[in-house]
Design a protein around this motif. Structure first.
Motif, PDB file in Angstrom:
ATOM      1  N   ALA A  66     127.662  52.834  55.631  1.00 38.63           N
ATOM      2  CA  ALA A  66     128.821  53.550  56.182  1.00 38.63           C
ATOM      3  C   ALA A  66     129.093  53.107  57.609  1.00 38.63           C
ATOM      4  N   MET A  67     130.347  53.370  58.017  1.00 36.48           N
ATOM      5  CA  MET A  67     130.752  53.119  59.403  1.00 36.48           C
ATOM      6  C   MET A  67     131.479  54.347  59.920  1.00 36.48           C
ATOM      7  N   PRO A  68     131.630  54.484  61.240  1.00 37.06           N
ATOM      8  CA  PRO A  68     132.278  55.675  61.786  1.00 37.06           C
ATOM      9  C   PRO A  68     133.774  55.709  61.481  1.00 37.06           C
ATOM     10  N   MET A 103     122.941  53.254  57.078  1.00 37.77           N
ATOM     11  CA  MET A 103     122.605  53.240  55.656  1.00 37.77           C
ATOM     12  C   MET A 103     122.181  54.646  55.240  1.00 37.77           C
ATOM     13  N   LEU A 104     122.536  54.989  54.004  1.00 42.82           N
ATOM     14  CA  LEU A 104     122.247  56.317  53.479  1.00 42.82           C
ATOM     15  C   LEU A 104     121.543  56.187  52.140  1.00 42.82           C
ATOM     16  N   ALA A 124     119.018  66.030  57.290  1.00 36.78           N
ATOM     17  CA  ALA A 124     119.621  65.501  56.075  1.00 36.78           C
ATOM     18  C   ALA A 124     120.570  66.532  55.462  1.00 36.78           C
ATOM     19  N   HIS A 125     121.253  66.127  54.412  1.00 35.91           N
ATOM     20  CA  HIS A 125     122.120  67.039  53.668  1.00 35.91           C
ATOM     21  C   HIS A 125     121.825  66.853  52.184  1.00 35.91           C
ATOM     22  N   ALA A 145     120.355  59.627  56.657  1.00 32.19           N
ATOM     23  CA  ALA A 145     121.123  58.529  57.260  1.00 32.19           C
ATOM     24  C   ALA A 145     120.307  57.922  58.400  1.00 32.19           C
ATOM     25  N   PHE A 146     120.076  56.625  58.309  1.00 36.72           N
ATOM     26  CA  PHE A 146     119.321  55.910  59.327  1.00 36.72           C
ATOM     27  C   PHE A 146     120.098  54.677  59.782  1.00 36.72           C
TER      28      PHE A 146
END
Length: 350
Positions: A225-227, A247-248, A265-266, A271-272
């Protein structure tokens, strides 16, 4: 007496030494010695010596002014400014001014030193016989005496104007090298410590360019992912992604060993940072059964079920974690920035 002439080849050779003494030798290949020393006008007339002193001082002063001009050029001219200079045509104003001023600074130091040596320093030529490499105490003493005599003959003690301006020119020229450090790029300030992630920014899928939802990430899968708001066509896209790459993975909550990791986390989605903490390579190899991720560059291995700690390889610290949640639209969002700077451990070296 007989009028028979002596052959020309047998005539004795008359040799004049550097001290004016006349020696006679029957060797036609004898060393003729040094010519008699001819004093310069500066040796005879103090006014001429003063003129030479002022000329040398002027050159050293011009060197100082050129060095100041070199430094000023960095401030005055932007990197992209182009000017027309005959006969060179269109050139970079910064490069032209830097070359001109630095060249002048070095030239005037050299010209001043040469003029000083030719007009004011002693020009008496001295011939010395070769001696063994290891000098005797007498030779060492003679060398020190010659050095002291040379310093005296250079008039550096009496010619204070030359001495002071020379020291000034030599002291300023190295500043040019200090200023050149600007070409290494702007100071990073806090740019390496911060990324584009902030509270409320949605996680955008790198493949679909749409917001990520929890149901998009299944157990054992890996997503990148990206912002939100980062344009892939922007000129600084790669720079920003070099820090914000994310990365998730989804792990069964019971398999997460680190309590803070579970809180950040969710529903088991953690996410790291995708940037390896060794030298910044992108991490992309995920082992579903062990929850390990592997850096392909130097095989650093991180355990995503245990705070992304390092379990193998040269990496120095765990991958930074991003705290995530879900917004009112059901999309995954960041709840802040990474908990520590991403990438290599520059920040740990304080």
């Amino acid at each position: 007496m007989s009028s028979q002439q002596i052959p020309e080849d047998n005539l004795p050779v008359v040799q004049e030494t550097a001290h004016g003494a006349v020696e006679r030798s029957d060797d036609p290949f004898a060393d003729p010695g040094l010519p008699a020393h001819q004093p310069r006008i500066q040796d005879l007339d103090e006014r001429a010596a003063k003129r030479s002193e002022r000329a040398v001082a002027l050159m050293f002063t011009l060197s100082m002014l050129a060095t100041v001009g070199f430094i000023a050029s960095y401030v005055i001219f932007p990197v992209d400014k182009i000017v027309y200079i005959w006969p060179f045509g269109h050139v970079s104003a910064l490069n032209f001014s830097l070359g001109l001023t630095l060249g002048a600074a070095l030239f005037f130091i050299g010209a001043g030193a040469v003029h000083w040596a030719r007009t004011l320093m002693s020009d008496v030529e001295v011939a010395a016989e070769r001696h063994p490499i290891e000098a005797t105490p007498e030779v060492k003493a003679q060398v020190m005496a010659d050095f002291a005599a040379g310093a005296e003959e250079s008039a550096i003690g009496r010619r204070k104007l030359i001495r002071n301006t020379m020291f000034g020119a030599l002291a300023l020229v190295p500043l040019s090298g200090v200023v050149l450090l600007r070409d290494l790029g702007p100071l990073p300030e806090k740019k390496l410590r911060k990324t584009l992630w902030a509270e409320g920014k949605q996680l955008i899928n790198m493949n679909t360019m749409k917001p990520l939802r929890p149901e998009h990430i299944t157990v054992g899968s890996l997503a990148f992912a990206m912002p939100e708001g980062l344009d892939p066509e922007a000129h600084d896209f790669q720079t920003q992604m070099g820090k914000a790459a994310l990365m998730l993975v989804r792990i069964e909550p019971d398999d997460i060993k680190d309590k803070r990791q579970r809180d950040w986390a969710h529903e088991g989605i953690v996410a790291f940072s995708k940037v390896c903490t060794h030298v910044g390579c992108p991490i992309s190899l995920y082992e579903q059964q062990t929850h390990h991720v592997l850096c392909p560059c130097h095989q650093s291995t991180f355990d995503l079920s245990d705070g992304a700690r390092v379990i193998f390889g040269p990496a120095g610290h765990p991958l930074p974690q991003l705290r995530i949640g879900v917004n009112s639209e059901g999309n995954l969002e960041a709840l802040g920035d990474f908990d520590e700077p991403v990438g290599a451990a520059f920040w740990e070296r304080g």
